[in-house]
Design an enzyme around this catalytic site. Sequence first.
Site, PDB file in Angstrom:
ATOM      1  N   ARG A 189       2.148  -4.819   5.929  1.00 43.76           N
ATOM      2  CA  ARG A 189       1.372  -3.862   5.423  1.00 43.76           C
ATOM      3  C   ARG A 189       2.258  -2.813   5.430  1.00 43.76           C
ATOM      4  O   ARG A 189       2.755  -2.001   6.563  1.00 43.76           O
ATOM      5  CB  ARG A 189       0.015  -3.611   5.789  1.00 43.76           C
ATOM      6  N   TRP A 194     -11.468  -3.241  -8.293  1.00 45.58           N
ATOM      7  CA  TRP A 194     -12.238  -3.110  -9.572  1.00 45.58           C
ATOM      8  C   TRP A 194     -13.117  -1.849  -9.372  1.00 45.58           C
ATOM      9  O   TRP A 194     -13.377  -1.362 -10.653  1.00 45.58           O
ATOM     10  CB  TRP A 194     -13.106  -4.241  -9.885  1.00 45.58           C
ATOM     11  N   ASP A 252       0.999  -1.132  -0.016  1.00 44.70           N
ATOM     12  CA  ASP A 252       0.026  -0.002  -0.108  1.00 44.70           C
ATOM     13  C   ASP A 252       0.920   1.275   0.110  1.00 44.70           C
ATOM     14  O   ASP A 252       2.212   1.277   0.382  1.00 44.70           O
ATOM     15  CB  ASP A 252      -0.781  -0.010   1.107  1.00 44.70           C
ATOM     16  N   GLY A 300      -0.141   5.390  -4.332  1.00 43.60           N
ATOM     17  CA  GLY A 300      -0.852   6.649  -4.679  1.00 43.60           C
ATOM     18  C   GLY A 300      -0.207   7.833  -3.909  1.00 43.60           C
ATOM     19  O   GLY A 300       0.101   9.031  -4.434  1.00 43.60           O
ATOM     20  N   ARG A 301      -0.181   7.613  -2.472  1.00 47.84           N
ATOM     21  CA  ARG A 301       0.465   8.685  -1.664  1.00 47.84           C
ATOM     22  C   ARG A 301       1.948   9.171  -2.066  1.00 47.84           C
ATOM     23  O   ARG A 301       2.484  10.158  -1.984  1.00 47.84           O
ATOM     24  CB  ARG A 301       0.224   8.356  -0.228  1.00 47.84           C
ATOM     25  N   TRP A 302       2.770   8.005  -2.353  1.00 48.14           N
ATOM     26  CA  TRP A 302       4.238   8.216  -2.550  1.00 48.14           C
ATOM     27  C   TRP A 302       4.205   9.155  -3.957  1.00 48.14           C
ATOM     28  O   TRP A 302       4.869  10.115  -3.986  1.00 48.14           O
ATOM     29  CB  TRP A 302       4.608   6.814  -3.073  1.00 48.14           C
ATOM     30  N   LEU A 330      11.674 -20.173  -4.572  1.00 45.66           N
ATOM     31  CA  LEU A 330      10.713 -19.175  -4.012  1.00 45.66           C
ATOM     32  C   LEU A 330       9.249 -19.475  -4.853  1.00 45.66           C
ATOM     33  O   LEU A 330       9.249 -19.663  -6.084  1.00 45.66           O
ATOM     34  CB  LEU A 330      10.916 -17.775  -4.104  1.00 45.66           C
ATOM     35  N   SER A 386      -6.995  -6.097  -5.413  1.00 46.57           N
ATOM     36  CA  SER A 386      -8.177  -6.619  -4.871  1.00 46.57           C
ATOM     37  C   SER A 386      -9.300  -6.764  -5.459  1.00 46.57           C
ATOM     38  O   SER A 386      -9.438  -5.914  -6.691  1.00 46.57           O
ATOM     39  CB  SER A 386      -8.251  -5.936  -3.513  1.00 46.57           C
ATOM     40  N   HIS A 401       2.519   3.449  -9.007  1.00 49.81           N
ATOM     41  CA  HIS A 401       2.271   2.120  -9.229  1.00 49.81           C
ATOM     42  C   HIS A 401       3.291   1.577 -10.155  1.00 49.81           C
ATOM     43  O   HIS A 401       3.922   0.353  -9.972  1.00 49.81           O
ATOM     44  CB  HIS A 401       0.890   1.660 -10.083  1.00 49.81           C
TER      45      HIS A 401
HETATM   46  C1  FPP Z   1      -1.906   0.071  -3.316  1.00 46.09           C
HETATM   47  O1  FPP Z   1      -1.535   1.400  -3.245  1.00 46.09           O
HETATM   48  C2  FPP Z   1      -1.444  -0.611  -4.246  1.00 46.09           C
HETATM   49  C3  FPP Z   1      -2.206  -1.350  -5.424  1.00 46.09           C
HETATM   50  C4  FPP Z   1      -3.749  -1.007  -5.378  1.00 46.09           C
HETATM   51  C5  FPP Z   1      -1.470  -1.871  -6.467  1.00 46.09           C
HETATM   52  C6  FPP Z   1      -0.291  -2.593  -6.165  1.00 46.09           C
HETATM   53  C7  FPP Z   1       0.271  -3.041  -7.502  1.00 46.09           C
HETATM   54  C8  FPP Z   1       1.683  -3.191  -7.650  1.00 46.09           C
HETATM   55  C9  FPP Z   1       2.649  -2.539  -6.763  1.00 46.09           C
HETATM   56  C10 FPP Z   1       1.888  -3.341  -8.944  1.00 46.09           C
HETATM   57  C11 FPP Z   1       2.040  -4.930  -8.942  1.00 46.09           C
HETATM   58  C12 FPP Z   1       2.927  -5.636 -10.019  1.00 46.09           C
HETATM   59  C13 FPP Z   1       3.224  -6.722  -9.958  1.00 46.09           C
HETATM   60  C14 FPP Z   1       4.005  -7.197 -11.108  1.00 46.09           C
HETATM   61  C15 FPP Z   1       2.664  -7.804  -9.168  1.00 46.09           C
HETATM   62  P1  FPP Z   1      -2.718   2.653  -3.232  1.00 46.09           P
HETATM   63  O2  FPP Z   1      -2.746   2.842  -4.747  1.00 46.09           O
HETATM   64  O3  FPP Z   1      -4.016   2.257  -2.572  1.00 46.09           O
HETATM   65  O4  FPP Z   1      -1.932   3.692  -2.651  1.00 46.09           O
HETATM   66  P2  FPP Z   1      -2.623   4.627  -1.530  1.00 46.09           P
HETATM   67  O5  FPP Z   1      -3.298   4.060  -0.443  1.00 46.09           O
HETATM   68  O6  FPP Z   1      -1.324   5.792  -1.159  1.00 46.09           O
HETATM   69  O7  FPP Z   1      -3.762   5.606  -2.741  1.00 46.09           O
END
Ligand code: FPP
Length: 258
Positions: A190, A71, A22, A25-27, A133, A67, A39
């Site tokens: 997390r 969607w 998680d 987005g904030r990053w 792994l 998750s 992402h």
């Molecule tokens: C949550 O951050 C992250 C996700 C919903 C997507 C995670 C997916 C990736 C890191 C890409 C995965 C790639 C592979 C190859 C498995 P958020 O968008 O909810 O962040 P925020 O809470 O700061 O808004």
Amino acid sequence: MTTSKTYTVNFPVPAHIAMIMDGNGRWARERGLERAAGHVEGVNTVRRVTEAASQLGIKYLTLYAFSTENWNRPREEVNILMHLIVTAIERETPDLIKNNVRLSVIGDYSRVPADTMTRLNQCVADTAHCTGLNLILAISYSSRWEIVEASRRLAVLAVEGKITPESIDADILEKQLATTGIPDPDILIRTGGDMRVSNFLLWQIAYTELFVTQTYWPDFDGDQLVDIIKQFNTRQRRFGLTGEQAEALNNTSSRPSS
Ligand code: FPP
């Protein structure tokens, strides 16, 4: 997986680590960027963490990539995420094979576009012979979906007369879960600071040790993973027993299954 740093440790490592990735987005927002940039950077962290876990000798790494609830995000973000996930996996598959990493996917495939699913399945098949792994990607996954599915399957078996309602127990239900055959996570990490489990492996984390880090996923790395494993090694896992019982069990290296 391109090698940047090699991780070897002289202490025990757990069999299974699960991660809620998680904070992408904030990053991005804190840097004045679009959420998608977080992402994209998050994919680099997936590579770093997979590499570190593989070198550390961890047997199972389960990552919550998308998750069921994701969607409902804006269409554009959903498309970007699906595209990123599938292209990153395809790009990394040769290195996964080189590093003996076996890929698998858990989730509600009925909601994933057919073309994406075909491409993911190809990568899963390409790594099927690997014995190091196990990298498990939860895509279009939620625990409630998984438990509902398992319940439906048990209902069908009961209607068909293959099981009786009285015979249903935790072991029988577990066999219908997407994670059957995979040991329960020892650690759930997390990133991003939120203190919740967000519909992830709810059945499986009954006795998992929880770690929440303030670090946003794009900034997470192998060093932080090693630190968490060190902290994990200082915790006493009691599985509902007294401290003394747990200690005695530890010495005989057996424990109750729930
Ligand atoms: C949550 O951050 C992250 C996700 C919903 C997507 C995670 C997916 C990736 C890191 C890409 C995965 C790639 C592979 C190859 C498995 P958020 O968008 O909810 O962040 P925020 O809470 O700061 O808004």
